[in-house]
Design an enzyme around this catalytic site. Structure first.
Site, PDB file in Angstrom:
ATOM      1  N   GLU A 305       0.828  -1.145   0.032  1.00 16.52           N
ATOM      2  CA  GLU A 305       0.085  -0.175  -0.106  1.00 16.52           C
ATOM      3  C   GLU A 305       0.900   1.054  -0.048  1.00 16.52           C
ATOM      4  OE1 GLU A 305      -3.199  -0.012  -0.364  1.00 16.52           O
ATOM      5  OE2 GLU A 305      -3.442  -2.059   0.064  1.00 16.52           O
ATOM      6  N   CYS A 339      -2.066   9.305   2.456  1.00 14.00           N
ATOM      7  CA  CYS A 339      -1.626   8.558   0.891  1.00 14.00           C
ATOM      8  C   CYS A 339      -2.624   8.974   0.030  1.00 14.00           C
ATOM      9  CB  CYS A 339      -1.601   7.059   0.995  1.00 14.00           C
ATOM     10  SG  CYS A 339      -3.130   6.597   1.849  1.00 14.00           S
ATOM     11  N   GLU A 438       4.112  13.480  -4.676  1.00 12.43           N
ATOM     12  CA  GLU A 438       3.463  13.258  -3.357  1.00 12.43           C
ATOM     13  C   GLU A 438       4.206  14.066  -2.375  1.00 12.43           C
ATOM     14  OE1 GLU A 438       3.730   9.545  -1.073  1.00 12.43           O
ATOM     15  OE2 GLU A 438       1.597   9.921  -0.632  1.00 12.43           O
TER      16      GLU A 438
HETATM   17  P1  NAD Z   1       8.277   5.237   4.580  1.00  7.83           P
HETATM   18  O1  NAD Z   1       8.253   4.021   3.490  1.00  7.83           O
HETATM   19  O2  NAD Z   1       9.752   5.939   5.014  1.00  7.83           O
HETATM   20  O3  NAD Z   1       8.295   4.042   5.893  1.00  7.83           O
HETATM   21  C1  NAD Z   1       7.153   3.157   6.168  1.00  7.83           C
HETATM   22  C2  NAD Z   1       7.549   2.108   7.197  1.00  7.83           C
HETATM   23  O4  NAD Z   1       8.664   1.371   6.309  1.00  7.83           O
HETATM   24  C3  NAD Z   1       8.367   2.601   8.422  1.00  7.83           C
HETATM   25  O5  NAD Z   1       7.774   1.548   9.517  1.00  7.83           O
HETATM   26  C4  NAD Z   1       9.659   2.570   8.180  1.00  7.83           C
HETATM   27  O6  NAD Z   1      10.507   2.278   9.441  1.00  7.83           O
HETATM   28  C5  NAD Z   1       9.988   1.346   7.210  1.00  7.83           C
HETATM   29  N1  NAD Z   1      11.146   1.379   6.488  1.00  7.83           N
HETATM   30  C6  NAD Z   1      11.871   2.386   6.160  1.00  7.83           C
HETATM   31  N2  NAD Z   1      12.871   2.072   5.403  1.00  7.83           N
HETATM   32  C7  NAD Z   1      12.800   0.591   5.174  1.00  7.83           C
HETATM   33  C8  NAD Z   1      13.667  -0.341   4.304  1.00  7.83           C
HETATM   34  N3  NAD Z   1      14.618   0.062   3.709  1.00  7.83           N
HETATM   35  N4  NAD Z   1      13.217  -1.571   4.725  1.00  7.83           N
HETATM   36  C9  NAD Z   1      12.457  -1.856   5.369  1.00  7.83           C
HETATM   37  N5  NAD Z   1      11.196  -1.361   6.088  1.00  7.83           N
HETATM   38  C10 NAD Z   1      11.771   0.375   5.965  1.00  7.83           C
HETATM   39  O7  NAD Z   1       6.712   5.862   4.756  1.00  7.83           O
HETATM   40  P2  NAD Z   1       6.635   6.613   6.017  1.00  7.83           P
HETATM   41  O8  NAD Z   1       7.071   8.118   5.734  1.00  7.83           O
HETATM   42  O9  NAD Z   1       6.501   6.179   7.117  1.00  7.83           O
HETATM   43  O10 NAD Z   1       4.895   6.928   5.322  1.00  7.83           O
HETATM   44  C11 NAD Z   1       4.545   7.708   4.299  1.00  7.83           C
HETATM   45  C12 NAD Z   1       4.438   7.082   3.157  1.00  7.83           C
HETATM   46  O11 NAD Z   1       3.512   6.131   3.352  1.00  7.83           O
HETATM   47  C13 NAD Z   1       3.766   7.956   2.059  1.00  7.83           C
HETATM   48  O12 NAD Z   1       4.336   7.635   0.864  1.00  7.83           O
HETATM   49  C14 NAD Z   1       2.371   7.356   2.037  1.00  7.83           C
HETATM   50  O13 NAD Z   1       1.749   7.553   0.980  1.00  7.83           O
HETATM   51  C15 NAD Z   1       2.262   6.250   2.442  1.00  7.83           C
HETATM   52  N6  NAD Z   1       1.172   5.614   2.892  1.00  7.83           N
HETATM   53  C16 NAD Z   1       0.338   4.840   2.131  1.00  7.83           C
HETATM   54  C17 NAD Z   1      -0.848   4.317   2.553  1.00  7.83           C
HETATM   55  C18 NAD Z   1      -1.804   3.345   1.574  1.00  7.83           C
HETATM   56  O14 NAD Z   1      -2.546   2.486   2.305  1.00  7.83           O
HETATM   57  N7  NAD Z   1      -1.477   3.401   0.511  1.00  7.83           N
HETATM   58  C19 NAD Z   1      -1.268   4.771   3.693  1.00  7.83           C
HETATM   59  C20 NAD Z   1      -0.749   5.225   4.542  1.00  7.83           C
HETATM   60  C21 NAD Z   1       0.695   5.874   4.188  1.00  7.83           C
END
Ligand code: NAD
Length: 544
Positions: A305, A339, A438
């Site tokens: 997601e 998102c 975004e």
């Molecule tokens: P992010 O991708 O930076 O982090 C998400 C999660 O992944 C966190 O728990 C983080 O610690 C972990 N993470 C970071 N790097 C990683 C790696 N290399 N390997 C494994 N895990 C890792 O995102 P964010 O800043 O926490 O959230 C914002 C993003 O989430 C936005 O792009 C938003 O659109 C998206 N989002 C999507 C939905 C959806 O349902 N489509 C819902 C909410 C947020």
């Protein structure tokens, strides 16, 4: 620096199904809806917590593994979590290493066959119990989540209503999942059986910590899987409190395991050889890495997601007041940290100026402030780094001669708080980064269009395809637009509604797989085909 001592759960042992059944029944009968005290000798509340704010004097900060709160294997591995309102540290939280993830996976693996073998209704009952406990502890959960994320307390309370609804929804599905019988040949009895996948790794972001945790854990657990979830390093606290509530349900120990930490722990989950599926919510950039790690390790199943850049399209015949309201909420609720934020507002030229005037009037009513105050409509962004990236976009829009409304810094609220008023750009080209990337913050732009085809072209010209909105009174326009928009979700005359009954998920760079609805629980099932020849000497076999 304030460090909270974590709850240590009393030791509990696996109980046979009957015992669990009895417990579930008695819970249902008595309506056990009160939470036992979570701490024996709570430390005093931290200085940054106002008296009225219901933050419990004690919050778990350690990993939740096999039904207990435990420190990292190296107890010195911790990280701070901050209050976005004033930048102060709230707590030191245990940080998971690969070994901590291993321990959580081992607990989940051990519990999984027991959990799957229980009557499905018992699994559903545990989710119902959790929903009751959330109901009774909503004030505490909301206070913790607001402190950690900066969301207004009343917004989190509203989110918790949805969280309970999701738990009840999947509690109901637990004993209603069914395979098919397939009749294709005489003497052959064929059917499909739905089974749990096994141990599920779940990685969540910071923008809706409670909702997204429950969207993932509830269907997985209902189906008989066990879970190792990693929260975001920016908002770990409310999900740990949720674990304390889960500990008090009849959920077996090891069914729900939650570790805290950042990329290292996330990578340990994505690469783990004993995790059967990883369900990730977060940015598209990290989603790509998750998929690669899953492929390079044990080829575990993946659902993603990811990010979005929602187009919210307003036709001239729409009820303009309503459309303004939905576009405002679509772009700026949760400070645009959403998102499916409708941050590209496409407006038919003949009503463009009237729409912009009304939207600006609406923006003038925003009250940015302390998330604990009841009249605050918008709290701070998640942190000052994110605020700085939002300002960079604003500077880029101004440099490109876009017209900016709002986007004001508010240092008087707190110089270390990540406060900003919502920002609206007009007269920017549709190809500008503000209209294509975004931002995940409170910036929207209004882009005019003349014909329906132009709106479709603009809306679909994005690498993302998560959500879109259409505002019109004309049914055929609504249906033509819905069919033409490339998005996982299309809202008509509304926006941002995510009822538990409807599948949610994106296409293209917004990901794959669905959450919520029946499809959301099917994501956590394996289908087994059974083909049984029950009459080996029958007519059919004799002939062929
Ligand atoms: P992010 O991708 O930076 O982090 C998400 C999660 O992944 C966190 O728990 C983080 O610690 C972990 N993470 C970071 N790097 C990683 C790696 N290399 N390997 C494994 N895990 C890792 O995102 P964010 O800043 O926490 O959230 C914002 C993003 O989430 C936005 O792009 C938003 O659109 C998206 N989002 C999507 C939905 C959806 O349902 N489509 C819902 C909410 C947020």
């Amino acid at each position: 620096m304030t460090t909270f001592r974590a709850v240590t759960a009393s030791a509990r042992h696996y109980r046979p199904a009957q015992c669990l059944l009895a417990q579930s029944r008695s819970v249902a009968r008595l309506g056990r809806r009160s939470l036992a005290t979570v701490s024996q000798s709570p430390p005093p509340p931290p200085p940054n917590v106002k008296k009225h704010s219901r933050v419990p004097s004690f919050m778990p900060t350690q990993h939740f593994i096999r039904g207990r709160f435990v420190p990292s294997i190296d107890p010195d591995r911790t990280f701070p979590t901050y209050n976005p309102t004033d930048g102060t540290e709230i707590a030191e939280v245990s940080e998971a290493s690969e070994e901590d993830v291993d321990a959580a996976v081992a607990a989940a693996r051990r519990a999984q066959p027991f959990w799957e073998s229980l009557p499905a209704g018992v699994r559903g009952a545990a989710l119902l119990e959790l929903s009751f406990l959330i109901h009774d502890n909503a004030a505490e959960l909301a206070a913790i989540d607001s402190l950690d994320s900066g969301k207004p307390v009343h917004d989190v309370r509203a989110e918790l209503q949805e969280v309970q609804h999701v738990l009840r929804y999947y509690a109901g599905w637990a004993d209603k999942m069914r395979g098919q019988t397939v009749q294709f040949e005489q003497d052959i009895h064929s059917y499909t059986r739905l089974e749990a996948i096994g141990v599920i790794g779940q990685i969540v972001p910071w923008n809706y910590p409670l909702s997204l945790a429950v969207w993932k854990m509830a269907p997985a657990i209902a189906m008989g899987n066990t879970v190792v979830m990693k929260t975001s390093e920016k908002t770990p606290l409310s999900t740990l409190y949720l674990c304390e509530l889960a500990r008090q349900t009849s959920m077996l120990k090891g069914v729900l395991n939650v570790v805290s930490g950042g990329a290292e722990a996330g990578m340990a989950i994505a690469r783990h050889m004993d995790i059967d599926k990883v369900s990730f919510t977060g940015s598209t950039a990290v989603g790509r890495k998750i998929m690669a790690m899953a492929a390079e390790s044990n080829l575990k199943k993946v659902s993603l997601e990811l990010g979005g850049k929602g187009a919210n399209i307003v036709f001239a015949d729409a009820d303009l007041e309503e459309a303004v309201e939905h576009c405002f909420q679509g772009a700026f609720s949760n400070n645009g940290q959403n998102c499916c934020a409708g941050s590209r507002i496409l407006v038919q030229s003949s009503v463009h100026d009237e729409f912009v005037d009304k939207l600006q009037e609406k923006m003038d009513k925003v009250v940015v402030g302390d998330p604990r105050d009841s009249d605050t409509t918008h709290g701070p962004l998640i942190d000052s780094d994110h605020l700085a990236s939002v300002y960079e976009y604003i500077a880029a829009g101004v440099a490109s001669r876009g017209t900016l409304y709002g986007g004001d810094p508010l240092p008087h609220l707190n110089p270390r708080g990540a406060f900003i008023t919502p920002a609206l750009f007009t007269y920017l080209p549709a190809t500008h980064p503000i209209a294509t990337e975004e931002i995940f913050g409170p910036i929207a732009c209004v882009i005019p269009f003349d014909e329906q085809e132009e709106a479709i072209e603009l809306a679909n010209a994005s690498p993302y395809a998560l959500a879109a909105g259409v505002h019109t009174r004309d049914l055929s326009t609504a249906i033509m637009m819905e069919k033409s928009l490339n998005a996982g979700l299309v809202w008509i005359n509304t926006y941002n509604r995510t009822p538990p009954h409807m599948p949610f998920g994106g296409r293209k760079s917004s990901g794959m797989g669905k959450e919520l609805g029946e499809m959301g629980i099917r994501e956590y099932t394996e289908t087994k085909s059974v083909i049984m020849n029950y009459h080996p000497k029958g007519l059919w076999n004799a002939v062929f």
